[in-house]
Design a protein around this motif. Structure first.
Motif, PDB file in Angstrom:
ATOM      1  N   LEU A   1      35.581  49.607  26.826  1.00 47.13           N
ATOM      2  CA  LEU A   1      34.512  50.299  27.539  1.00 47.13           C
ATOM      3  C   LEU A   1      33.781  51.228  26.573  1.00 47.13           C
ATOM      4  CD1 LEU A   1      33.443  50.731  30.560  1.00 47.13           C
ATOM      5  CD2 LEU A   1      34.641  52.935  30.395  1.00 47.13           C
ATOM      6  N   PRO A   2      32.482  50.992  26.311  1.00 46.11           N
ATOM      7  CA  PRO A   2      31.734  51.907  25.438  1.00 46.11           C
ATOM      8  C   PRO A   2      31.509  53.247  26.136  1.00 46.11           C
ATOM      9  CG  PRO A   2      30.260  50.279  26.398  1.00 46.11           C
ATOM     10  CD  PRO A   2      31.655  49.890  26.816  1.00 46.11           C
ATOM     11  N   LEU A   3      31.527  54.326  25.374  1.00 46.27           N
ATOM     12  CA  LEU A   3      31.396  55.669  25.922  1.00 46.27           C
ATOM     13  C   LEU A   3      30.163  56.362  25.355  1.00 46.27           C
ATOM     14  CD1 LEU A   3      35.139  56.752  25.563  1.00 46.27           C
ATOM     15  CD2 LEU A   3      34.021  55.817  27.609  1.00 46.27           C
ATOM     16  N   ASP A   4      29.654  57.327  26.105  1.00 43.79           N
ATOM     17  CA  ASP A   4      28.460  58.041  25.669  1.00 43.79           C
ATOM     18  C   ASP A   4      28.669  58.773  24.353  1.00 43.79           C
ATOM     19  OD1 ASP A   4      26.967  57.175  27.791  1.00 43.79           O
ATOM     20  OD2 ASP A   4      27.151  59.025  28.962  1.00 43.79           O
ATOM     21  N   GLY A   5      29.902  59.180  24.069  1.00 46.92           N
ATOM     22  CA  GLY A   5      30.196  59.910  22.841  1.00 46.92           C
ATOM     23  C   GLY A   5      30.246  59.035  21.605  1.00 46.92           C
ATOM     24  N   GLY A   6      30.050  57.720  21.756  1.00 46.50           N
ATOM     25  CA  GLY A   6      30.029  56.816  20.615  1.00 46.50           C
ATOM     26  C   GLY A   6      31.323  56.063  20.394  1.00 46.50           C
ATOM     27  N   GLN A   7      32.393  56.447  21.086  1.00 43.51           N
ATOM     28  CA  GLN A   7      33.656  55.744  20.961  1.00 43.51           C
ATOM     29  C   GLN A   7      33.782  54.697  22.062  1.00 43.51           C
ATOM     30  OE1 GLN A   7      35.718  59.857  20.665  1.00 43.51           O
ATOM     31  NE2 GLN A   7      37.144  58.486  19.610  1.00 43.51           N
ATOM     32  N   SER A   8      34.890  54.011  22.097  1.00 42.64           N
ATOM     33  CA  SER A   8      35.159  53.062  23.165  1.00 42.64           C
ATOM     34  C   SER A   8      36.642  53.113  23.495  1.00 42.64           C
ATOM     35  CB  SER A   8      34.744  51.641  22.762  1.00 42.64           C
ATOM     36  OG  SER A   8      35.525  51.187  21.677  1.00 42.64           O
ATOM     37  N   LEU A   9      36.970  52.649  24.683  1.00 46.73           N
ATOM     38  CA  LEU A   9      38.364  52.620  25.127  1.00 46.73           C
ATOM     39  C   LEU A   9      38.766  51.181  25.401  1.00 46.73           C
ATOM     40  CD1 LEU A   9      38.726  55.655  27.556  1.00 46.73           C
ATOM     41  CD2 LEU A   9      40.122  55.213  25.528  1.00 46.73           C
ATOM     42  N   ALA A  10      39.784  50.707  24.693  1.00 42.08           N
ATOM     43  CA  ALA A  10      40.317  49.363  24.922  1.00 42.08           C
ATOM     44  C   ALA A  10      41.482  49.437  25.897  1.00 42.08           C
ATOM     45  CB  ALA A  10      40.763  48.745  23.601  1.00 42.08           C
ATOM     46  N   ASN A  11      41.774  48.314  26.533  1.00 39.42           N
ATOM     47  CA  ASN A  11      42.903  48.217  27.473  1.00 39.42           C
ATOM     48  C   ASN A  11      42.823  49.274  28.572  1.00 39.42           C
ATOM     49  OD1 ASN A  11      44.449  47.804  24.406  1.00 39.42           O
ATOM     50  ND2 ASN A  11      44.286  46.086  25.838  1.00 39.42           N
ATOM     51  N   LEU A  12      41.607  49.525  29.030  1.00 39.48           N
ATOM     52  CA  LEU A  12      41.394  50.550  30.048  1.00 39.48           C
ATOM     53  C   LEU A  12      41.887  50.076  31.404  1.00 39.48           C
ATOM     54  CD1 LEU A  12      40.212  53.159  31.177  1.00 39.48           C
ATOM     55  CD2 LEU A  12      37.975  52.042  31.235  1.00 39.48           C
ATOM     56  N   ARG A  13      42.789  50.840  31.975  1.00 45.45           N
ATOM     57  CA  ARG A  13      43.344  50.535  33.296  1.00 45.45           C
ATOM     58  C   ARG A  13      42.675  51.424  34.336  1.00 45.45           C
ATOM     59  NH1 ARG A  13      49.776  50.431  34.511  1.00 45.45           N
ATOM     60  NH2 ARG A  13      49.568  48.589  33.188  1.00 45.45           N
ATOM     61  N   ILE A  14      42.278  50.822  35.452  1.00 47.61           N
ATOM     62  CA  ILE A  14      41.651  51.564  36.545  1.00 47.61           C
ATOM     63  C   ILE A  14      42.461  51.355  37.814  1.00 47.61           C
ATOM     64  CG2 ILE A  14      39.561  51.910  37.913  1.00 47.61           C
ATOM     65  CD1 ILE A  14      37.969  50.681  35.617  1.00 47.61           C
ATOM     66  N   ALA A  15      42.898  52.439  38.427  1.00 45.71           N
ATOM     67  CA  ALA A  15      43.599  52.387  39.706  1.00 45.71           C
ATOM     68  C   ALA A  15      42.585  52.573  40.824  1.00 45.71           C
ATOM     69  CB  ALA A  15      44.666  53.480  39.765  1.00 45.71           C
ATOM     70  N   TYR A  16      42.805  51.896  41.929  1.00 41.47           N
ATOM     71  CA  TYR A  16      41.822  51.966  43.017  1.00 41.47           C
ATOM     72  C   TYR A  16      42.500  51.620  44.333  1.00 41.47           C
ATOM     73  CZ  TYR A  16      41.849  46.851  42.620  1.00 41.47           C
ATOM     74  OH  TYR A  16      42.246  45.528  42.584  1.00 41.47           O
ATOM     75  N   GLU A  17      41.828  51.970  45.418  1.00 40.69           N
ATOM     76  CA  GLU A  17      42.259  51.576  46.754  1.00 40.69           C
ATOM     77  C   GLU A  17      41.084  50.886  47.440  1.00 40.69           C
ATOM     78  OE1 GLU A  17      45.163  51.789  48.267  1.00 40.69           O
ATOM     79  OE2 GLU A  17      46.295  53.099  46.912  1.00 40.69           O
ATOM     80  N   THR A  18      41.372  49.921  48.289  1.00 40.93           N
ATOM     81  CA  THR A  18      40.336  49.260  49.080  1.00 40.93           C
ATOM     82  C   THR A  18      40.733  49.268  50.549  1.00 40.93           C
ATOM     83  OG1 THR A  18      41.303  47.045  48.866  1.00 40.93           O
ATOM     84  CG2 THR A  18      39.738  47.737  47.160  1.00 40.93           C
ATOM     85  N   TYR A  19      39.710  49.241  51.401  1.00 44.25           N
ATOM     86  CA  TYR A  19      39.904  49.263  52.846  1.00 44.25           C
ATOM     87  C   TYR A  19      38.877  48.310  53.462  1.00 44.25           C
ATOM     88  CZ  TYR A  19      41.982  53.630  51.230  1.00 44.25           C
ATOM     89  OH  TYR A  19      42.696  54.558  50.517  1.00 44.25           O
ATOM     90  N   GLY A  20      39.284  47.535  54.454  1.00 44.35           N
ATOM     91  CA  GLY A  20      38.377  46.561  55.037  1.00 44.35           C
ATOM     92  C   GLY A  20      38.360  45.277  54.219  1.00 44.35           C
ATOM     93  N   THR A  21      37.420  44.398  54.540  1.00 41.74           N
ATOM     94  CA  THR A  21      37.362  43.062  53.937  1.00 41.74           C
ATOM     95  C   THR A  21      35.971  42.791  53.385  1.00 41.74           C
ATOM     96  OG1 THR A  21      39.013  42.278  55.528  1.00 41.74           O
ATOM     97  CG2 THR A  21      37.725  40.609  54.360  1.00 41.74           C
ATOM     98  N   LEU A  22      35.918  42.260  52.184  1.00 43.84           N
ATOM     99  CA  LEU A  22      34.647  41.846  51.596  1.00 43.84           C
ATOM    100  C   LEU A  22      34.186  40.574  52.306  1.00 43.84           C
ATOM    101  CD1 LEU A  22      32.616  42.469  49.287  1.00 43.84           C
ATOM    102  CD2 LEU A  22      33.935  40.905  47.857  1.00 43.84           C
ATOM    103  N   ASN A  23      32.963  40.587  52.843  1.00 46.05           N
ATOM    104  CA  ASN A  23      32.491  39.425  53.602  1.00 46.05           C
ATOM    105  C   ASN A  23      32.076  38.282  52.679  1.00 46.05           C
ATOM    106  OD1 ASN A  23      29.949  40.130  52.633  1.00 46.05           O
ATOM    107  ND2 ASN A  23      29.259  41.023  54.569  1.00 46.05           N
ATOM    108  N   ALA A  24      31.774  37.143  53.272  1.00 45.29           N
ATOM    109  CA  ALA A  24      31.455  35.952  52.488  1.00 45.29           C
ATOM    110  C   ALA A  24      30.211  36.144  51.635  1.00 45.29           C
ATOM    111  CB  ALA A  24      31.273  34.756  53.425  1.00 45.29           C
ATOM    112  N   ALA A  25      29.254  36.920  52.140  1.00 45.87           N
ATOM    113  CA  ALA A  25      28.016  37.169  51.387  1.00 45.87           C
ATOM    114  C   ALA A  25      28.207  38.236  50.307  1.00 45.87           C
ATOM    115  CB  ALA A  25      26.902  37.584  52.337  1.00 45.87           C
TER     116      ALA A  25
END
Length: 369
Positions: free
Chosen positions: A19-43
Motif C-alpha cells: 500500500l503506497p503512503l502519502d509520506g512516500g513509503q509503502s506497507l507490504a503484507n498489510l492486514r485489515i480487520a473488518y466486520e460486515t453486517y447484512g448481505t451484498l446483493n446481486a447488483a
C-alpha cells in the motif's frame, strides 16, 4: 502481522500488493480487520462503508472482544434500524495504524519484531486508501453510502474527494475539513503525555513487560474532556465530592468528575495501544482537504458527484457547527447537492454515539432517498 498487544476475532484480509503512503513509503503484507453486517446483493450496489472515530474499531454492531460491551453503533446498525441491514451490506474496517487487527505499530514487521516507531507516519487519506483496497478485494466497486462521525467523517470526506464517484452518498457527522489548531494542540498534549512516560521507552515497550499506561491514561483523560459538554459535566457531576463528605486537602480524587476521568483513563489502557494513539492522532493533526488547493475548500469539491449530508451538534465545541457549515458552503459553491443540519443535543461531541433520536431520523431519511 497480528497486533503484539491486542487480538480480534474479526475477519481479516491481507492485501496482495504493498500500500503506497502519502509520506512516500509503502506497507507490504498489510492486514485489515473488518466486520460486515447484512448481505451484498446481486447488483453489488447496496454496500455502505462506516468509518470509525479515533479510538473506535470495527466492532460496529457486534460485542467488543475485550470489553464485552455492545458495538459502538449498535443502536444505529441492524435489522429495521436507521442503517438497515435487511436492506444494506454494511462494512466497518479497523483503520490503518490501529491495534484491533489491522496492521499498526504494534504489529510484527518482516523481522518478526513489533514495528514500534519504525511504522511509517500515516494520514487520513492513507486510512481511506486501505479501505478502498479492502473493498476491491471484497468485490465492492461502488458504495451506496459512506458514513462516519468525528475522524470517521474525515475519512468519509476524504473518500468523496480522492475517489470521486465511488460513493453515491456521503454522510459526515461532527467533523471538519481541516483539523482546527486548538485540536492539534490538545492532541499534542496527549502525545507528549505518552512520550514523557518512562515506560514508553522510545516506543519499543512491547517485549519489555512494561507499557506507558500512565501516559496513555492522561492522554485519554485530556481527550475525553473535549468529547463532553459543560452541560453534561455539570449535570452528571457538578462539584459533588466522590465518596466523602469533606475535601481531603490532598491530591486524591476529591471530586466525582476527577474519579470519572481517572476511570476513563485507566480503563482505556486495557483496550488501546499507546503507539497507535500517537500515529492516529498525528494523522488527524495532518488532515487538511484544502492543502493542495491553497485553502480554497470549494475547489476541493469541484467535480465531486456524491450527494452530501452534514450534521453537527449545538453543544460540540471540539468540531463546532461552524466547521460543518464551512463545508456546506463550499459544497454549495462547487454545485454539489448538500443538506446540512445542526441538531440539539446535550452531550457535546460524543452526541453521535449517544441517544439523539433526531440523528436516527436524519440517517434513515438520507439513506431512503
Amino acid at each position: 502481522m497480528a497486533s503484539a498487544l491486542f487480538t480480534s476475532a474479526s475477519p481479516w484480509l491481507e492485501l496482495p500488493d504493498p500500500l503506497p503512503l502519502d509520506g512516500g513509503q509503502s506497507l507490504a503484507n498489510l492486514r485489515i480487520a473488518y466486520e460486515t453486517y447484512g448481505t451484498l446483493n446481486a447488483a453489488r450496489d447496496n454496500a455502505i462503508l462506516v468509518c470509525h472515530a479515533t479510538t473506535g474499531d470495527q466492532h460496529l454492531a457486534s460485542p467488543h472482544p475485550i470489553t464485552g460491551k455492545p458495538g459502538w453503533w449498535d443502536k444505529m446498525v441492524g435489522p429495521g434500524k436507521p442503517i438497515d441491514t435487511d436492506r444494506f451490506y454494511v462494512l466497518c474496517p479497523n483503520v490503518l495504524g490501529s491495534c484491533m487487527g489491522t496492521t499498526g505499530p504494534g504489529s510484527l514487521a518482516s523481522d518478526g519484531k513489533p514495528y514500534g516507531l519504525r511504522f511509517p507516519v500515516i494520514t487520513i487519506r492513507d486510512m481511506v486508501r486501505a479501505h478502498v483496497a479492502l473493498l476491491a478485494q471484497l468485490g465492492v466497486e461502488s458504495l451506496y453510502a459512506v458514513i462516519g462521525g468525528s475522524m470517521g467523517g474525515m475519512q468519509a470526506l476524504s473518500l468523496a474527494v480522492n475517489w470521486p464517484g465511488m460513493a453515491q452518498r456521503v454522510l459526515a457527522i461532527a467533523c471538519t475539513a481541516a483539523m482546527p489548531v486548538q485540536n492539534i494542540a490538545f492532541q499534542e498534549v496527549g502525545r507528549q503525555a505518552i512520550m514523557a512516560d518512562p515506560d514508553w521507552q522510545g516506543g519499543n515497550y512491547y517485549d519489555s513487560g512494561r507499557a506507558p499506561d500512565a501516559g496513555l491514561a492522561v492522554a485519554r483523560m485530556a481527550a475525553h474532556i473535549t468529547y463532553l459538554s459543560e452541560e453534561t459535566l455539570s449535570e452528571k457531576f457538578g462539584r459533588r465530592l466522590q465518596d466523602r463528605s469533606a475535601k481531603s486537602f490532598g491530591f486524591g480524587a476529591d471530586f466525582q468528575v476527577e474519579s470519572y476521568l481517572r476511570y476513563q483513563g485507566s480503563s482505556f489502557t486495557g483496550r488501546f495501544d499507546a503507539n497507535s494513539y500517537l500515529y492516529i492522532t498525528r494523522a488527524m493533526s495532518y488532515f487538511d482537504l484544502t492543502e493542495a488547493h491553497e485553502g480554497r475548500l470549494a475547489d476541493v469539491f469541484r467535480g465531486v458527484t456524491s450527494r452530501f449530508c452534514l450534521v453537527s451538534f449545538d453543544t460540540d465545541w471540539l468540531y463546532p457547527t461552524s466547521e460543518s457549515r464551512r463545508i456546506a458552503h463550499a459544497l454549495n459553491a462547487a454545485g454539489a447537492p448538500v443538506s446540512f443540519m445542526e441538531l440539539a443535543a446535550p452531550f457535546g461531541h460524543d452526541s453521535f454515539l449517544l441517544d439523539v433520536p433526531a440523528l436516527d431520523r436524519v440517517i434513515a431519511g438520507f439513506l431512503s432517498r
